[in-house]
Design a protein around this motif. Sequence first.
Motif, short mmCIF file in Angstrom:
data_model
loop_
_atom_site.label_atom_id
_atom_site.label_comp_id
_atom_site.label_asym_id
_atom_site.label_seq_id
_atom_site.Cartn_x
_atom_site.Cartn_y
_atom_site.Cartn_z
N PHE A 146 0.93 -1.40 0.37
CA PHE A 146 -0.29 -0.12 0.31
C PHE A 146 0.59 1.20 -0.15
N THR A 147 1.54 1.22 1.30
CA THR A 147 2.48 2.53 1.08
C THR A 147 3.57 2.68 -0.58
N ALA A 148 3.85 1.39 -1.37
CA ALA A 148 4.80 1.73 -2.66
C ALA A 148 3.49 2.46 -3.53
N TYR A 149 2.19 1.49 -2.95
CA TYR A 149 1.14 2.03 -4.54
C TYR A 149 1.45 3.58 -3.90
N ASP A 150 0.43 4.09 -2.78
CA ASP A 150 0.57 5.46 -2.98
C ASP A 150 1.83 6.63 -3.09
N GLN A 151 2.76 5.69 -2.55
CA GLN A 151 4.42 6.86 -3.56
C GLN A 151 4.35 6.16 -5.36
N LEU A 152 3.83 5.69 -5.68
CA LEU A 152 4.65 5.42 -7.13
C LEU A 152 2.89 5.99 -7.92
N LYS A 153 1.89 6.33 -7.36
CA LYS A 153 1.05 6.84 -7.39
C LYS A 153 1.35 8.34 -8.08
N ALA A 154 1.17 9.15 -6.72
CA ALA A 154 1.98 10.79 -6.32
C ALA A 154 3.36 10.86 -7.28
N PHE A 155 4.05 9.48 -7.68
CA PHE A 155 5.73 10.32 -8.35
C PHE A 155 4.79 10.04 -9.68
N LEU A 156 3.95 9.12 -10.61
CA LEU A 156 3.95 9.00 -11.64
C LEU A 156 3.03 10.40 -11.94
N CYS A 157 1.88 10.90 -11.23
CA CYS A 157 1.41 11.59 -11.39
C CYS A 157 2.23 13.55 -11.33
N GLY A 158 2.72 13.28 -10.54
CA GLY A 158 3.99 14.17 -10.37
C GLY A 158 4.69 14.63 -11.52
N GLN A 159 5.58 13.58 -12.03
CA GLN A 159 6.28 13.63 -12.77
C GLN A 159 5.21 13.97 -14.08
N ALA A 160 4.13 13.44 -14.07
CA ALA A 160 3.48 13.31 -15.87
C ALA A 160 3.77 12.38 -16.25
N LEU A 161 4.34 11.60 -16.12
CA LEU A 161 4.07 10.01 -17.02
C LEU A 161 3.30 9.48 -17.57
N THR A 162 2.01 9.77 -16.71
CA THR A 162 1.34 8.89 -17.46
C THR A 162 -0.37 10.25 -16.47
N SER A 163 -1.35 9.63 -17.90
CA SER A 163 -2.32 9.79 -16.45
C SER A 163 -2.47 9.84 -15.70
N ASP A 164 -3.98 11.02 -15.04
CA ASP A 164 -4.25 10.29 -14.24
C ASP A 164 -5.18 9.23 -13.46
N LEU A 165 -5.65 9.17 -14.85
CA LEU A 165 -6.74 7.89 -15.15
C LEU A 165 -5.62 6.31 -15.12
N TYR A 166 -4.44 6.79 -16.05
CA TYR A 166 -3.94 5.16 -15.90
C TYR A 166 -2.59 5.14 -14.82
N ALA A 167 -2.49 6.29 -14.04
CA ALA A 167 -1.64 6.37 -13.28
C ALA A 167 -1.47 4.37 -12.32
N PRO A 168 -3.01 5.29 -11.36
CA PRO A 168 -2.98 4.25 -10.34
C PRO A 168 -3.07 1.72 -11.01
N VAL A 169 -3.80 1.80 -12.27
CA VAL A 169 -2.92 0.78 -12.92
C VAL A 169 -1.17 0.40 -12.85
N VAL A 170 -0.77 1.54 -13.47
CA VAL A 170 1.18 1.15 -13.73
C VAL A 170 1.08 1.45 -11.60
N ALA A 171 0.66 1.73 -10.85
CA ALA A 171 1.79 1.82 -9.78
C ALA A 171 1.36 0.54 -8.77
N GLY A 172 -0.72 0.14 -9.22
CA GLY A 172 -0.71 -0.93 -8.66
C GLY A 172 0.15 -2.28 -8.74
N ALA A 173 0.30 -2.59 -10.86
CA ALA A 173 1.06 -3.05 -10.88
C ALA A 173 2.36 -3.84 -10.97
N LEU A 174 2.66 -2.23 -10.36
CA LEU A 174 4.37 -1.76 -10.04
C LEU A 174 4.04 -3.35 -8.36
N ALA A 175 3.60 -2.09 -8.08
CA ALA A 175 3.96 -2.56 -6.53
C ALA A 175 3.53 -3.58 -5.87
#
Length: 336
Positions: free
Chosen positions: A119-148
């Motif tokens: 859960f900590t990795a998911y929140d941190q990855l999601k914040a990083f992806l959104c903050g760095q604009a690496l992916t859209s807010d819609l798909y950030a949960p998919v990428v963060a959830g899979a990697l975590a």
Amino acid sequence: MADQDPGGISLLQQMVASGTGAVVTSLFMTPLDVVKVRLQSQRPSVASGKCLLYCNGVLEPLYLCPNGARCATWFQDPSRFTGTVDAFVKIVRHEGTRTLWSGLPATLVMTVPATAIYFTAYDQLKAFLCGQALTSDLYAPVVAGALARLGTVSVISPLELVRTKLQARHLSYRELGTCVRAAVAQGGWRSLWLGWGPTALRDVPFSALYWFNYELVKSWLSGLRPKDQTSVGISFVAGGISGTVAAILTLPFDVVKTQRQVALGAVEAVRVTPPHADSTWLLLRRIRAESGTRGLFAGFLPRIIKAAPSCAIMISTYEFGKNFFQRLNQEQFLGP
């Protein structure tokens, strides 16, 4: 991503909140997990003419029996379960109520640190992806959830294997240790990651689907509620819905994962080398050939019954913990 997340709580506080949720969820959901594993680990009746020894959660041909009925004392035919309710009744009747919580210590040892990391990795990855604009807010949960989830699965796979085997049959820790050591001696340390492939195939898509649906449902429900209303109730509903959808879509991989893990240590004594482990796709085809399409969805009811409340309890407890620490931090910042 240093010490505080965007919600204003530290990494340690995030881990405490998620770890507490893991403990609460495990206490409530372990009986359903035990029933699910029992249903999934059932095998078709084996061929006659072999004397079987109960070991590691399944009955496999360990000895060729030349003496016919005289070998009957070695054979313990476990009760066959015809469904979820039948499994509950027979387990309680023949093995006692405590069996429904078998494997709970191993579950807690595995789930508390794993959930805290996940859960900590998911929140941190999601914040990083959104903050760095690496992916859209819609798909950030998919990428963060899979990697975590991928990282977490790799770390806790051996403990998941131990927990599954404790639940598959009522083994003592000494018996479990003996069978695990024998399997390691035959298959090497890689055998402890026996179920990694199907576990990853189940958990990584589950995580991606779960977080994607959770963020969508939570956002939709929040739009229908006053802004000052607590999000714990919304998280409960969103978590239950998202967990149910993800559990249904990934159930066949859960069946494969269970059958591969409970097979640890169950080999024929007459064989010189351990049998080759089939791939996930071959196992899916074999299960379908032996038990039909229904075999791929064995344990459907207990998994779904477990998925909805467990996901709901976990995410709502996590959100409650985060809200608690947010208020605590604000009070400390403002001072007396």
